[in-house]
Design a protein around this motif. Sequence first.
Motif, PDB file in Angstrom:
ATOM      1  N   GLU A   1       0.820  -1.215   0.000  1.00 31.23           N
ATOM      2  CA  GLU A   1       0.000   0.000   0.000  1.00 31.23           C
ATOM      3  C   GLU A   1       0.849   1.258   0.000  1.00 31.23           C
ATOM      4  OE1 GLU A   1      -3.448   2.174   2.728  1.00 31.23           O
ATOM      5  OE2 GLU A   1      -2.794   0.132   3.197  1.00 31.23           O
ATOM      6  N   ARG A   2       1.961   1.240   0.760  1.00 30.52           N
ATOM      7  CA  ARG A   2       2.764   2.456   0.913  1.00 30.52           C
ATOM      8  C   ARG A   2       4.196   2.335   0.422  1.00 30.52           C
ATOM      9  NH1 ARG A   2       1.604   3.245   7.216  1.00 30.52           N
ATOM     10  NH2 ARG A   2       1.638   0.956   7.058  1.00 30.52           N
ATOM     11  N   MET A   3       4.628   1.145   0.064  1.00 35.41           N
ATOM     12  CA  MET A   3       6.042   0.942  -0.228  1.00 35.41           C
ATOM     13  C   MET A   3       6.285   0.181  -1.513  1.00 35.41           C
ATOM     14  SD  MET A   3       7.639  -0.020   3.516  1.00 35.41           S
ATOM     15  CE  MET A   3       6.459  -1.356   3.770  1.00 35.41           C
ATOM     16  N   LEU A   4       7.502   0.365  -2.008  1.00 40.70           N
ATOM     17  CA  LEU A   4       8.068  -0.456  -3.072  1.00 40.70           C
ATOM     18  C   LEU A   4       9.151  -1.315  -2.439  1.00 40.70           C
ATOM     19  CD1 LEU A   4       8.273  -0.746  -6.307  1.00 40.70           C
ATOM     20  CD2 LEU A   4      10.287   0.707  -6.056  1.00 40.70           C
ATOM     21  N   LEU A   5       9.089  -2.620  -2.670  1.00 41.54           N
ATOM     22  CA  LEU A   5      10.108  -3.535  -2.163  1.00 41.54           C
ATOM     23  C   LEU A   5      10.911  -4.039  -3.353  1.00 41.54           C
ATOM     24  CD1 LEU A   5       7.935  -5.620   0.348  1.00 41.54           C
ATOM     25  CD2 LEU A   5       9.105  -3.444   0.728  1.00 41.54           C
ATOM     26  N   ARG A   6      12.153  -3.608  -3.435  1.00 36.49           N
ATOM     27  CA  ARG A   6      13.032  -3.956  -4.554  1.00 36.49           C
ATOM     28  C   ARG A   6      14.354  -4.454  -4.007  1.00 36.49           C
ATOM     29  NH1 ARG A   6      16.847  -0.347  -3.824  1.00 36.49           N
ATOM     30  NH2 ARG A   6      16.446   1.891  -3.662  1.00 36.49           N
ATOM     31  N   PRO A   7      15.225  -4.984  -4.855  1.00 35.94           N
ATOM     32  CA  PRO A   7      16.524  -5.456  -4.340  1.00 35.94           C
ATOM     33  C   PRO A   7      17.321  -4.327  -3.686  1.00 35.94           C
ATOM     34  CG  PRO A   7      16.132  -6.317  -6.540  1.00 35.94           C
ATOM     35  CD  PRO A   7      15.060  -5.295  -6.294  1.00 35.94           C
ATOM     36  N   LEU A   8      17.911  -4.617  -2.554  1.00 33.23           N
ATOM     37  CA  LEU A   8      18.820  -3.670  -1.919  1.00 33.23           C
ATOM     38  C   LEU A   8      19.960  -3.368  -2.889  1.00 33.23           C
ATOM     39  CD1 LEU A   8      19.312  -2.268   0.897  1.00 33.23           C
ATOM     40  CD2 LEU A   8      20.891  -4.158   1.365  1.00 33.23           C
ATOM     41  N   ALA A   9      20.363  -2.096  -2.986  1.00 26.03           N
ATOM     42  CA  ALA A   9      21.386  -1.674  -3.942  1.00 26.03           C
ATOM     43  C   ALA A   9      22.520  -0.937  -3.226  1.00 26.03           C
ATOM     44  CB  ALA A   9      20.766  -0.752  -5.001  1.00 26.03           C
ATOM     45  N   PRO A  10      23.738  -0.951  -3.787  1.00 24.74           N
ATOM     46  CA  PRO A  10      24.837  -0.194  -3.183  1.00 24.74           C
ATOM     47  C   PRO A  10      24.509   1.286  -2.984  1.00 24.74           C
ATOM     48  CG  PRO A  10      25.698  -1.707  -4.833  1.00 24.74           C
ATOM     49  CD  PRO A  10      24.191  -1.755  -4.954  1.00 24.74           C
ATOM     50  N   SER A  11      23.690   1.844  -3.876  1.00 23.47           N
ATOM     51  CA  SER A  11      23.324   3.261  -3.775  1.00 23.47           C
ATOM     52  C   SER A  11      22.417   3.557  -2.586  1.00 23.47           C
ATOM     53  CB  SER A  11      22.635   3.719  -5.071  1.00 23.47           C
ATOM     54  OG  SER A  11      21.485   2.939  -5.333  1.00 23.47           O
ATOM     55  N   ASP A  12      21.966   2.526  -1.886  1.00 21.24           N
ATOM     56  CA  ASP A  12      21.128   2.717  -0.700  1.00 21.24           C
ATOM     57  C   ASP A  12      21.952   2.924   0.562  1.00 21.24           C
ATOM     58  OD1 ASP A  12      18.823   2.248  -2.247  1.00 21.24           O
ATOM     59  OD2 ASP A  12      18.964   0.079  -1.921  1.00 21.24           O
ATOM     60  N   ALA A  13      23.264   2.900   0.463  1.00 26.39           N
ATOM     61  CA  ALA A  13      24.131   2.860   1.642  1.00 26.39           C
ATOM     62  C   ALA A  13      23.892   4.017   2.600  1.00 26.39           C
ATOM     63  CB  ALA A  13      25.591   2.817   1.217  1.00 26.39           C
ATOM     64  N   ASP A  14      23.679   5.223   2.086  1.00 28.50           N
ATOM     65  CA  ASP A  14      23.480   6.369   2.983  1.00 28.50           C
ATOM     66  C   ASP A  14      22.181   6.245   3.770  1.00 28.50           C
ATOM     67  OD1 ASP A  14      25.868   7.722   2.374  1.00 28.50           O
ATOM     68  OD2 ASP A  14      24.979   8.661   0.610  1.00 28.50           O
ATOM     69  N   ASP A  15      21.126   5.821   3.114  1.00 30.34           N
ATOM     70  CA  ASP A  15      19.858   5.621   3.827  1.00 30.34           C
ATOM     71  C   ASP A  15      19.983   4.498   4.850  1.00 30.34           C
ATOM     72  OD1 ASP A  15      18.562   7.633   2.470  1.00 30.34           O
ATOM     73  OD2 ASP A  15      17.471   6.309   1.111  1.00 30.34           O
ATOM     74  N   VAL A  16      20.630   3.408   4.460  1.00 31.47           N
ATOM     75  CA  VAL A  16      20.797   2.275   5.378  1.00 31.47           C
ATOM     76  C   VAL A  16      21.607   2.686   6.595  1.00 31.47           C
ATOM     77  CG1 VAL A  16      21.831  -0.019   5.655  1.00 31.47           C
ATOM     78  CG2 VAL A  16      20.532   0.521   3.583  1.00 31.47           C
ATOM     79  N   TYR A  17      22.638   3.507   6.384  1.00 26.45           N
ATOM     80  CA  TYR A  17      23.497   3.893   7.506  1.00 26.45           C
ATOM     81  C   TYR A  17      22.727   4.669   8.568  1.00 26.45           C
ATOM     82  CZ  TYR A  17      27.624   5.245  10.113  1.00 26.45           C
ATOM     83  OH  TYR A  17      28.553   5.403  11.108  1.00 26.45           O
ATOM     84  N   GLU A  18      21.649   5.339   8.168  1.00 31.10           N
ATOM     85  CA  GLU A  18      20.863   6.105   9.130  1.00 31.10           C
ATOM     86  C   GLU A  18      20.251   5.213  10.206  1.00 31.10           C
ATOM     87  OE1 GLU A  18      20.537   9.608   9.364  1.00 31.10           O
ATOM     88  OE2 GLU A  18      22.318   9.212   8.126  1.00 31.10           O
ATOM     89  N   TYR A  19      19.977   3.949   9.894  1.00 31.81           N
ATOM     90  CA  TYR A  19      19.521   3.039  10.956  1.00 31.81           C
ATOM     91  C   TYR A  19      20.597   2.048  11.363  1.00 31.81           C
ATOM     92  CZ  TYR A  19      18.034   0.114   6.867  1.00 31.81           C
ATOM     93  OH  TYR A  19      17.961  -0.588   5.682  1.00 31.81           O
ATOM     94  N   GLN A  20      21.542   1.798  10.491  1.00 27.95           N
ATOM     95  CA  GLN A  20      22.624   0.849  10.769  1.00 27.95           C
ATOM     96  C   GLN A  20      23.517   1.329  11.913  1.00 27.95           C
ATOM     97  OE1 GLN A  20      25.692   0.731   7.737  1.00 27.95           O
ATOM     98  NE2 GLN A  20      25.580  -1.511   7.667  1.00 27.95           N
ATOM     99  N   ARG A  21      23.570   2.634  12.129  1.00 22.07           N
ATOM    100  CA  ARG A  21      24.475   3.215  13.128  1.00 22.07           C
ATOM    101  C   ARG A  21      23.845   3.376  14.512  1.00 22.07           C
ATOM    102  NH1 ARG A  21      23.174   8.631  13.877  1.00 22.07           N
ATOM    103  NH2 ARG A  21      21.711   9.482  12.348  1.00 22.07           N
ATOM    104  N   LEU A  22      22.548   3.105  14.659  1.00 19.44           N
ATOM    105  CA  LEU A  22      21.834   3.433  15.891  1.00 19.44           C
ATOM    106  C   LEU A  22      21.962   2.325  16.942  1.00 19.44           C
ATOM    107  CD1 LEU A  22      18.571   4.892  14.323  1.00 19.44           C
ATOM    108  CD2 LEU A  22      20.543   6.158  15.218  1.00 19.44           C
TER     109      LEU A  22
END
Length: 235
Positions: free
Chosen positions: A48-69
Amino acid sequence: MQDDATPTAAASDFEGARAAAEPDPGGPPALRLPFDMRAIGVEPLRTERMLLRPLAPSDADDVYEYQRLPEVLRYIPWVERDRTEGREHTEQRASSSRLADDGDAVFFAMVLAGEPSVADAARDRVIGDLMLRLGSAEHAQVEVGWVVHPDFQRRGLAAEGAAAVIAFAFERLGAHRVFAHLDARNAASAALCERLGMRHEGTIVEEEYADGEWSDTGIYGVLLREWPAARAQGA
């Protein structure tokens, strides 16, 4: 806003996998392997609210926002990483794109429509990711896992995404059982498992030692024949 993951393979390459017969809930194990995540690049899962696609190297900055917490790291088996190490970790997980042998895993980026990426405001943000890991090809067992940025929790997004990948595991991969292993102290993930219709199958006491203490592991699972009712219950 538009996501920048543009499919490069032809959809026809994967028509055979999509056209496979529905699994028999009472039949023998019959996982449809190997599975290549390029199929999801061509035809992402949509909720309903999201697109689920393969994780990509270009996602690293977004991932780091939760990866570091610290509150995220407490309950998942990630070590603390700096930004460079985090980027390498995301690249490594993004390169895992095939299910064929026990232990293989693939990762779905949870892309929230209308939420700007921290790296590029013209892109939608990756607010978490979902894992499917092959537990046993012989017995058609598939593990599911999830991690979501705390700012986007308590909005039903984890349940929305997890339900989609569990359905994918049953309907596209032909899983007999989907299960989750989680830190037994993680009450939020335990509640999510129950919301998804997964039963608490047991607890492994003091299975892991980390950060100076032993932790228990909770095991949750749902069978193919139970999934239609479980999905309706969680809707």
